[in-house]
Scaffold this motif. Structure first.
Motif, PDB file in Angstrom:
ATOM      1  N   THR A 184       1.131  -1.609  -0.314  1.00 63.04           N
ATOM      2  CA  THR A 184       0.051  -0.187   0.484  1.00 63.04           C
ATOM      3  C   THR A 184       0.657   1.178   0.084  1.00 63.04           C
ATOM      4  N   MET A 185       2.275   1.638   0.597  1.00 64.18           N
ATOM      5  CA  MET A 185       2.929   2.084   0.937  1.00 64.18           C
ATOM      6  C   MET A 185       3.435   2.537  -0.111  1.00 64.18           C
ATOM      7  N   MET A 186       4.063   1.604  -1.069  1.00 64.37           N
ATOM      8  CA  MET A 186       4.385   1.797  -2.673  1.00 64.37           C
ATOM      9  C   MET A 186       3.276   2.254  -3.817  1.00 64.37           C
ATOM     10  N   ALA A 187       2.312   1.603  -3.542  1.00 63.27           N
ATOM     11  CA  ALA A 187       0.981   2.158  -4.926  1.00 63.27           C
ATOM     12  C   ALA A 187       0.791   3.924  -3.873  1.00 63.27           C
ATOM     13  N   VAL A 198       5.056   5.077   8.173  1.00 63.32           N
ATOM     14  CA  VAL A 198       4.405   3.776   7.554  1.00 63.32           C
ATOM     15  C   VAL A 198       4.529   3.979   9.779  1.00 63.32           C
ATOM     16  N   VAL A 199       3.407   3.227  10.223  1.00 63.78           N
ATOM     17  CA  VAL A 199       3.705   2.942  11.525  1.00 63.78           C
ATOM     18  C   VAL A 199       3.528   1.350  11.976  1.00 63.78           C
ATOM     19  N   ASP A 200       3.997   1.414  12.860  1.00 67.43           N
ATOM     20  CA  ASP A 200       4.188  -0.818  13.158  1.00 67.43           C
ATOM     21  C   ASP A 200       4.842   0.051  14.478  1.00 67.43           C
ATOM     22  N   VAL A 201       4.527  -1.948  15.091  1.00 63.34           N
ATOM     23  CA  VAL A 201       5.309  -1.990  16.457  1.00 63.34           C
ATOM     24  C   VAL A 201       6.918  -2.746  16.456  1.00 63.34           C
ATOM     25  N   MET A 202       7.562  -2.773  14.906  1.00 63.80           N
ATOM     26  CA  MET A 202       8.027  -4.162  14.499  1.00 63.80           C
ATOM     27  C   MET A 202       9.017  -3.214  13.899  1.00 63.80           C
ATOM     28  N   GLN A 203      10.114  -3.038  14.955  1.00 61.04           N
ATOM     29  CA  GLN A 203      11.428  -2.344  14.059  1.00 61.04           C
ATOM     30  C   GLN A 203      11.702  -3.148  12.900  1.00 61.04           C
ATOM     31  N   SER A 204      11.351  -4.699  12.900  1.00 57.83           N
ATOM     32  CA  SER A 204      12.368  -5.043  10.607  1.00 57.83           C
ATOM     33  C   SER A 204      11.278  -4.676  10.347  1.00 57.83           C
ATOM     34  N   ARG A 205      10.270  -4.761  10.836  1.00 56.47           N
ATOM     35  CA  ARG A 205       8.864  -3.900   9.691  1.00 56.47           C
ATOM     36  C   ARG A 205       9.298  -2.871   9.146  1.00 56.47           C
ATOM     37  N   GLU A 210      11.433   1.452   5.317  1.00 55.93           N
ATOM     38  CA  GLU A 210      12.345   2.692   4.939  1.00 55.93           C
ATOM     39  C   GLU A 210      12.828   1.894   3.522  1.00 55.93           C
ATOM     40  N   GLU A 211      13.755   0.881   3.571  1.00 54.12           N
ATOM     41  CA  GLU A 211      14.491   0.176   2.387  1.00 54.12           C
ATOM     42  C   GLU A 211      13.589   0.314   1.288  1.00 54.12           C
TER      43      GLU A 211
END
Length: 319
Positions: A184-187, A198-205, A210-211
């Motif tokens: 969705t972010m890329m779209a 982008v908001v999330d609770v997992m650093q890996s995501r 960001e990448e």
């Protein structure tokens, strides 16, 4: 070609086994596809872990999987636009074509849709599938079948962007950085949205977001989302919010985060399917709510976006 194929079968909640089934024979308007990749969707995990999503209840034995990419190995006699060797992405829903929604072009709302891995219809965690040829989209030379498998979730992301009226100059926020959140972010960026957070609770995501081009990320387990968005936008606010996580807190924060007169698109399914929202605030802001149920008329658009380098699906794969 062999007569039987291996199929991964859900035999109960939290249980998967393998069995041999006959390789299907394509009908005159179908093609037989040897599947090379099938994505694992959040809905597959919901069905596997709980046995249901809302009113859709699994009755084992059941086959999961609805994000397929593969190679045509056989065609029905009426199929002209595909031939053996063509690599394809498969749109997983077969609709009736004659209900009011199909006639309006809103075929994703067809009440008689037959959709892979939506009970009681088996999915495609298997080696071969026979599918309607007009729902098999040929991939350009520079798009792999691995990327073809992710055209399905990407279609959801584009549908969310289109439902939200995404356009150049906007500032948007996406809650959730799972597969649907990332596409969705890329779209949104492909549709011209200037800034996407982008908001999330997992650093890996969040690192992955960001990448893949997020304008900024927020760890909602450590940061005040509203304060951080205000800082990132320099007080100019958010024009469009898309909620992909199915989390009630995130759904509320969408309403709190956007400016007056904005649009919110709800995509994510929570485990219970129920949410409570601050409707008095939504009314005060005169917000527009949109929701997403799958997609329509988007596969060609999504494939072209990947082929032209506007969407980096390869960046999502983790294994």
């Amino acid at each position: 070609m062999k007569d039987t194929m291996k199929v991964a079968v859900m035999t109960g909640v939290g249980k998967i086994g393998f069995e041999a089934r006959p390789v299907p024979e394509p009908k005159e308007d179908e093609v037989l596809v040897k599947l090379e990749y099938v994505g694992i969707c959040g809905s597959d995990l919901h069905y596997y872990e709980t046995g249901a999503i809302g009113n859709y209840v699994v009755k084992p034995p059941f086959v999961l999987g609805h994000e397929p990419g593969g190679v045509v190995v056989k065609t029905g006699k009426n199929v002209k636009h595909l031939q053996p060797g063509d690599r394809v992405a498969l749109e997983p829903g077969k609709t009736c074509g004659h209900c009011e929604f199909c006639k309006q072009g809103k075929y994703n709302l067809c009440p008689d849709v037959v959709f892979f891995a939506t009970p009681p219809v088996d999915g495609v965690f298997c080696e071969y599938v026979a599918h309607r040829a007009d729902l098999c989209f040929k991939l350009p030379d520079n798009v792999s079948t691995m990327e073809g498998a992710l055209i399905e979730p990407l279609a959801v992301g584009f549908h969310a962007a289109i439902q939200g009226g995404a356009h150049f100059g906007q500032r948007a926020v996406v809650f959730g950085a799972g597969c649907i959140g990332l596409v969705t972010m890329m779209a949104l960026k492909a549709e011209g949205v200037s800034e996407v957070y982008v908001v999330d609770v997992m650093q890996s995501r969040l690192k992955k977001a960001e990448e893949l081009g997020a304008s900024g990320v927020i760890d909602s387990s450590k940061e005040d989302v509203l304060q951080r968005l205000d800082e990132l936008t320099q007080g100019r606010g958010i024009d469009l919010a898309v909620e992909t996580s199915g989390n009630n807190i995130a759904a509320e924060q969408c309403i709190e985060a956007v400016k007056k007169g904005s649009v919110i698109v709800y995509v994510g399914y929570g485990k219970t399917g129920e949410m409570s929202l601050p409707m008095s605030l939504a009314l005060d802001k005169e917000l527009t709510f949109k929701t997403v149920f799958r997609y329509r008329h988007i596969y060609p658009l999504a494939i072209r976006a990947v082929a032209e380098g506007k969407i980096n699906l390869k960046g999502i794969f983790t294994g």
